[in-house]
Write an enzyme that holds these catalytic residues in place. Structure first.
Site, PDB file in Angstrom:
ATOM      1  N   ASP A  20       0.912  -1.088   0.238  1.00 35.48           N
ATOM      2  CA  ASP A  20      -0.016  -0.078  -0.001  1.00 35.48           C
ATOM      3  C   ASP A  20       1.065   1.093   0.014  1.00 35.48           C
ATOM      4  O   ASP A  20       1.661   1.542   0.887  1.00 35.48           O
ATOM      5  CB  ASP A  20      -0.943  -0.012   1.333  1.00 35.48           C
ATOM      6  CG  ASP A  20      -1.726   1.230   1.407  1.00 35.48           C
ATOM      7  OD1 ASP A  20      -2.751   1.685   0.716  1.00 35.48           O
ATOM      8  OD2 ASP A  20      -1.396   1.927   2.488  1.00 35.48           O
ATOM      9  N   GLU A  58      -1.206  -1.137  -5.906  1.00 41.05           N
ATOM     10  CA  GLU A  58      -2.668  -0.743  -6.304  1.00 41.05           C
ATOM     11  C   GLU A  58      -2.388  -0.124  -7.648  1.00 41.05           C
ATOM     12  O   GLU A  58      -1.206   0.646  -7.962  1.00 41.05           O
ATOM     13  CB  GLU A  58      -2.858   0.630  -5.144  1.00 41.05           C
ATOM     14  CG  GLU A  58      -2.752   0.070  -3.960  1.00 41.05           C
ATOM     15  CD  GLU A  58      -2.518   1.457  -3.175  1.00 41.05           C
ATOM     16  OE1 GLU A  58      -3.296   2.271  -2.754  1.00 41.05           O
ATOM     17  OE2 GLU A  58      -1.380   1.734  -2.652  1.00 41.05           O
ATOM     18  N   CYS A  80     -12.556  -4.844   6.108  1.00 37.57           N
ATOM     19  CA  CYS A  80     -11.828  -5.860   7.181  1.00 37.57           C
ATOM     20  C   CYS A  80     -11.112  -7.245   6.659  1.00 37.57           C
ATOM     21  O   CYS A  80     -11.805  -7.907   6.118  1.00 37.57           O
ATOM     22  CB  CYS A  80     -12.792  -6.170   8.231  1.00 37.57           C
ATOM     23  SG  CYS A  80     -12.160  -7.182   9.656  1.00 37.57           S
ATOM     24  N   CYS A  93     -13.105 -10.290   8.460  1.00 39.12           N
ATOM     25  CA  CYS A  93     -14.471 -10.521   8.476  1.00 39.12           C
ATOM     26  C   CYS A  93     -14.941 -10.318   7.038  1.00 39.12           C
ATOM     27  O   CYS A  93     -16.183 -10.517   6.541  1.00 39.12           O
ATOM     28  CB  CYS A  93     -15.492 -10.329   9.630  1.00 39.12           C
ATOM     29  SG  CYS A  93     -15.665  -8.595   9.609  1.00 39.12           S
ATOM     30  N   CYS A 141     -12.322  -2.850  12.927  1.00 39.07           N
ATOM     31  CA  CYS A 141     -13.586  -3.370  12.055  1.00 39.07           C
ATOM     32  C   CYS A 141     -14.616  -2.965  13.233  1.00 39.07           C
ATOM     33  O   CYS A 141     -14.592  -3.373  14.331  1.00 39.07           O
ATOM     34  CB  CYS A 141     -13.315  -4.718  11.879  1.00 39.07           C
ATOM     35  SG  CYS A 141     -15.009  -5.418  11.057  1.00 39.07           S
ATOM     36  N   CYS A 185     -16.446  -7.044  13.766  1.00 39.76           N
ATOM     37  CA  CYS A 185     -15.847  -8.031  14.629  1.00 39.76           C
ATOM     38  C   CYS A 185     -14.586  -7.531  15.371  1.00 39.76           C
ATOM     39  O   CYS A 185     -14.144  -8.332  16.177  1.00 39.76           O
ATOM     40  CB  CYS A 185     -14.955  -8.979  13.499  1.00 39.76           C
ATOM     41  SG  CYS A 185     -13.541  -8.456  12.817  1.00 39.76           S
ATOM     42  N   ASP A 216      -2.542   1.136   7.074  1.00 39.05           N
ATOM     43  CA  ASP A 216      -1.990   0.964   5.884  1.00 39.05           C
ATOM     44  C   ASP A 216      -1.539  -0.635   5.678  1.00 39.05           C
ATOM     45  O   ASP A 216      -1.468  -0.952   4.716  1.00 39.05           O
ATOM     46  CB  ASP A 216      -0.597   1.859   5.962  1.00 39.05           C
ATOM     47  CG  ASP A 216      -0.986   3.378   5.720  1.00 39.05           C
ATOM     48  OD1 ASP A 216      -1.975   3.595   5.445  1.00 39.05           O
ATOM     49  OD2 ASP A 216       0.112   4.001   6.250  1.00 39.05           O
TER      50      ASP A 216
END
Ligand SMILES: [Zn+2]
Length: 383
Positions: free
Chosen positions: A181, A265, A332, A335, A351, A354, A361
């Site tokens: 990232d 990305e 997330c 989950c 999250c 969860c 990052d």
């Protein structure tokens, strides 16, 4: 597999060769700027721009003219290469890859290229119309030399030899995969949990540069002091570029050496840096902050980093996969819940479904890697 590699050596110039270099690079700059300016006028007049062939015939005509006859003293292929570069710059522009070609400035752009006719013998290179020039050899050359570029950095001239090598298709020594990232606060975060801080090469010297530019503005144009100050500014730019290059090389080599698959990305840096004044999604909000952000984006050299990763992976037999970065900062990894609220702070992911909490990052990097996996599976399935 054929790969291209570059070698760069500092040239041992004397008064004669140095003045030839100045003349050749000056002629290239002149031709580039002249055609660019003609095309700008044509653009505003609504006339199609000059094609490469048009530019070549215009150049031939200039050479016969009294005013620009001095262009004959420069090797014709060197000037043609310059026109080819300009043509490529236009192609890149129309493909949406780069900004429009810029005028070349005297203190920054000093280079020219031979596509053929040169010879390399040990520690010297023979350049058409210039002759043999020795260089400081620091490593042996292997492969076929495809072209030779002469360029200036500060007070020294360099020769860059691009060679083509036929190598057996490499197999990457590692089997590891990583997602990366890219960001502002952290230049690169990896799915393995590494955080690489940014260099901010430009930011560091920005104030100094602004001060130097103000001083320049107060000087008499083309005076000795003005020229000196120009040179100092050019020097500063070279230093910034060198620092950035070095930083990106180290990081990309490290990443490429240790991972067969790198997922990044698909950032269209250009679009990100353009969107400050407004996009469809967010029409012009936070313009000032984003303008600052844009400068930082360009400063980081994300595009350069990506290109380095790509060619280094190609050498080693690795792979670079680019994925759409949408929602990678809001999903997330535990989950799969997607929500804006998952990221309460810049650096924190938590999250809401969860309760999974981690560095934001690194979470994004993990999501990027997961997207890369999915992309590979799809690619395999469609084969
Ligand atoms: Zn969750």
């Amino acid at each position: 597999m054929k790969i291209r590699k570059g070698y760069k050596y500092r040239l041992k110039t004397n008064h004669r060769t140095a003045s030839q270099f100045v003349r050749f690079s000056g002629a290239c700059r002149f031709v580039w700027n002249k055609i660019l300016s003609i095309n700008e006028h044509r653009y505003f007049a609504g006339v199609p721009r000059l094609s490469y062939a048009d530019a070549c015939s215009l150049l031939a005509w200039w050479k016969q003219s009294e005013e620009y006859g001095w262009l004959q003293e420069v090797h014709s292929q060197v000037l043609q290469q310059c026109l080819k570069d300009l043509e490529r710059a236009y192609a890149n522009l129309f493909a949406g890859r780069t900004a429009p070609p810029q005028y070349r400035k005297k203190f920054l752009a000093n280079s020219f290229r031979y596509p053929q006719g040169f010879k390399v013998d040990g520690r010297r290179v023979s350049l058409p119309m210039i002759g043999w020039v020795e260089f400081w050899d620091s490593r042996p050359i292997d492969g076929t030399i495809k072209n030779v570029t002469i360029s200036r950095q500060g007070k020294h001239w360099f020769v860059a030899l691009q060679v083509e090598l036929d190598v057996p298709t490499p197999v990457h020594p590692s089997t590891a995969e990583v997602g990366i990232d890219l960001g502002i606060a952290t230049f690169a975060a990896t799915s393995a949990g590494e955080l690489h801080p940014p260099l901010n090469a430009y930011r560091r010297v920005e104030k100094k540069k602004a001060r130097m530019q103000r001083r320049l503005a107060g000087m008499v144009k083309y005076s000795c002091n003005w020229k000196k100050q120009q040179r100092r500014l050019a020097h500063l730019d070279i230093r910034i570029a060198n620092c950035r290059h070095d930083f990106l090389h180290k990081l990309s080599t490290h990443t490429s050496k240790n991972h067969a698959v790198i997922v990044v990305e698909d950032l269209q840096v250009k679009h990100m840096s353009k969107s400050a004044r407004g996009t469809v999604e967010e029409p012009g909000s936070h313009v000032a902050q984003k303008a600052g952000l844009n400068k930082a984006i360009l400063d980081q050299g994300w595009g350069m980093f990506r290109r380095m990763l790509e060619y280094k992976q190609a050498w080693r037999g690795g792979e670079v996969i680019a994925v759409n970065p949408r929602y990678t900062s809001q999903t997330c990894p535990e989950c799969g819940h997607i929500a804006k609220d998952n990221r309460p702070q810049q650096a924190l992911f938590s999250c809401v479904a969860c309760g999974y909490t981690y560095h934001a990052d690194i979470v994004a990097a993990k999501n990027i890697l997961a997207l890369g996996h999915r992309e590979r599976l799809n690619a395999c399935a469609s084969r």
